[in-house]
Design a protein around this motif. Structure first.
Motif, short mmCIF file in Angstrom:
data_model
loop_
_atom_site.label_atom_id
_atom_site.label_comp_id
_atom_site.label_asym_id
_atom_site.label_seq_id
_atom_site.Cartn_x
_atom_site.Cartn_y
_atom_site.Cartn_z
N ARG A 1 3.02 -0.39 -10.38
CA ARG A 1 4.13 -0.70 -11.02
C ARG A 1 4.00 -2.17 -11.64
N GLN A 2 3.32 -3.17 -11.05
CA GLN A 2 3.30 -4.39 -11.68
C GLN A 2 2.17 -4.53 -12.84
N GLU A 3 0.98 -3.43 -12.45
CA GLU A 3 0.16 -3.84 -13.63
C GLU A 3 0.81 -2.97 -14.80
N LEU A 4 1.14 -1.86 -14.55
CA LEU A 4 1.79 -1.17 -15.94
C LEU A 4 2.78 -1.87 -16.47
N SER A 5 3.55 -2.67 -15.71
CA SER A 5 4.66 -3.39 -16.29
C SER A 5 4.15 -4.16 -17.51
N CYS A 6 2.94 -4.68 -17.34
CA CYS A 6 2.02 -5.48 -18.29
C CYS A 6 1.17 -4.71 -19.41
N GLY A 7 1.26 -3.57 -19.09
CA GLY A 7 0.55 -2.62 -20.11
C GLY A 7 -0.86 -2.28 -19.67
N ILE A 8 -1.26 -2.83 -18.38
CA ILE A 8 -2.64 -2.55 -17.64
C ILE A 8 -2.49 -0.93 -17.24
N THR A 9 -3.16 -0.20 -17.55
CA THR A 9 -3.13 1.26 -17.24
C THR A 9 -4.45 1.73 -16.19
N GLN A 10 -5.37 0.89 -16.17
CA GLN A 10 -6.56 1.21 -15.43
C GLN A 10 -6.94 0.18 -14.25
N THR A 11 -6.73 0.71 -12.80
CA THR A 11 -6.84 -0.52 -11.78
C THR A 11 -8.30 -0.13 -11.06
N LEU A 12 -8.92 -1.01 -11.08
CA LEU A 12 -10.38 -1.15 -10.29
C LEU A 12 -10.33 -1.12 -8.87
N ALA A 13 -9.89 -0.16 -8.16
CA ALA A 13 -9.59 0.11 -7.10
C ALA A 13 -9.22 1.71 -6.73
N PRO A 14 -9.58 2.09 -5.45
CA PRO A 14 -10.15 1.54 -4.30
C PRO A 14 -11.36 1.16 -3.99
N VAL A 15 -11.71 0.29 -3.23
CA VAL A 15 -13.17 0.45 -2.85
C VAL A 15 -13.46 1.36 -1.52
N LEU A 16 -14.43 2.19 -2.03
CA LEU A 16 -14.85 3.02 -0.98
C LEU A 16 -16.17 2.82 -0.30
N ASP A 17 -16.59 1.64 -0.51
CA ASP A 17 -17.80 1.45 -0.01
C ASP A 17 -17.59 1.55 1.56
N ILE A 18 -18.57 1.69 2.17
CA ILE A 18 -18.52 1.78 3.86
C ILE A 18 -19.22 0.56 4.28
N SER A 19 -18.68 -0.24 5.06
CA SER A 19 -19.18 -1.44 5.77
C SER A 19 -20.18 -0.96 6.73
N ARG A 20 -21.68 -1.63 6.42
CA ARG A 20 -22.89 -1.54 7.24
C ARG A 20 -23.28 -2.64 7.80
N ASP A 21 -22.75 -3.99 7.25
CA ASP A 21 -23.34 -5.25 7.84
C ASP A 21 -21.99 -5.93 7.65
N SER A 22 -21.43 -6.57 8.76
CA SER A 22 -20.49 -7.74 8.59
C SER A 22 -20.75 -8.77 7.99
N ARG A 23 -22.18 -9.21 7.81
CA ARG A 23 -22.37 -10.62 7.40
C ARG A 23 -22.42 -10.65 5.94
N MET A 24 -22.21 -9.41 5.48
CA MET A 24 -22.14 -9.13 3.94
C MET A 24 -21.04 -9.90 3.48
N GLY A 25 -21.06 -10.66 2.39
CA GLY A 25 -19.98 -11.32 1.97
C GLY A 25 -18.78 -10.57 1.33
N ARG A 26 -19.02 -9.56 0.86
CA ARG A 26 -18.08 -8.91 0.20
C ARG A 26 -17.53 -7.66 1.12
N GLN A 27 -17.86 -7.86 2.40
CA GLN A 27 -17.47 -6.53 3.51
C GLN A 27 -16.11 -6.65 3.55
N GLY A 28 -15.43 -7.64 3.41
CA GLY A 28 -13.82 -7.60 3.43
C GLY A 28 -13.09 -6.67 2.50
N GLU A 29 -14.05 -6.49 1.43
CA GLU A 29 -13.12 -5.48 0.67
C GLU A 29 -13.03 -4.00 1.06
#
Length: 200
Positions: free
Chosen positions: A124-152
């Motif tokens: 709703r918030q992105e569409l209200s600004c004309g943004i129609t493509q949302t780069l999400a969700p992240v479907l990657d599977i966490s294999r190593d909690s030390r990896m910096g972007r594991q929280g995504e």
């Protein structure tokens, strides 16, 4: 005509330059406006909206999007509008928009119904600004909690990632604002969050 026939007809009329514009992306900001106009001289397929994070209000963000879309459509021989995309994992990168916890935190809820509501808000918030493509969700599977972007990620469980990712996708794509519908881009697949010894 059916969509497939309309697309074939349009492609037969487009110049090579206009077709190439459709497979390109621009990253506009205030400092590179002349370069952006030149890059979109035959239209453009995608516009990154990461620079919207510097804009102070939703109204200004919407005006920024309209200004760029007007330029893109005027430059395109067939007046083809661009697709505007933005990250959406934790909410839009727009001032005054809602921020949500990271994917790993939301995954710990084990609550796909809540995840769908999160995505509905992002859409709703992105569409209200004309943004129609949302780069999400992240479907990657966490294999190593030390990896910096594991929280995504939603965590280690593929079934959980599937359930939460499906709910998020539905939340992005089921709403509509002023005739615009959202499109969810599940990621990262071939470029997924892998690591070696904790190094991304």
């Amino acid at each position: 005509l059916q969509a497939k026939e309309r697309a074939a007809d349009l492609l037969s009329r487009m110049s090579l330059e206009e077709k190439m514009g459709q497979v390109n992306c621009i990253f506009p900001n205030d400092e590179n406006w002349e370069q952006i106009v030149e890059a979109a001289r035959h239209g453009i397929g995608q516009v990154s909206t990461l620079e919207v994070r510097r804009i102070e209000s939703l109204q200004e963000a919407a005006a920024w999007q309209r200004k760029i879309q007007k330029m893109v459509m005027e430059n395109s021989e067939h007046h083809i509008p661009a697709v505007f995309h933005m990250e959406g994992l934790c909410g839009p990168f727009i001032q005054d928009s809602t921020s949500f916890p990271s994917g790993i935190a939301r995954g710990s809820s084990w609550d796909p119904a809540l995840e769908k509501r999160v995505a509905e808000t992002v859409s709703r918030q992105e569409l209200s600004c004309g943004i129609t493509q949302t780069l999400a969700p992240v479907l990657d599977i966490s294999r190593d909690s030390r990896m910096g972007r594991q929280g995504e990620t939603y965590g280690e469980d593929p079934a959980l990632a599937a359930a939460m990712g499906t709910a998020y996708t539905k939340g992005i794509q089921e709403g509509e604002i002023a005739g615009r519908r959202g499109e969810s881009v599940a990621k990262h697949f071939l470029g997924f969050h892998n690591s070696q010894a904790g190094i991304h």
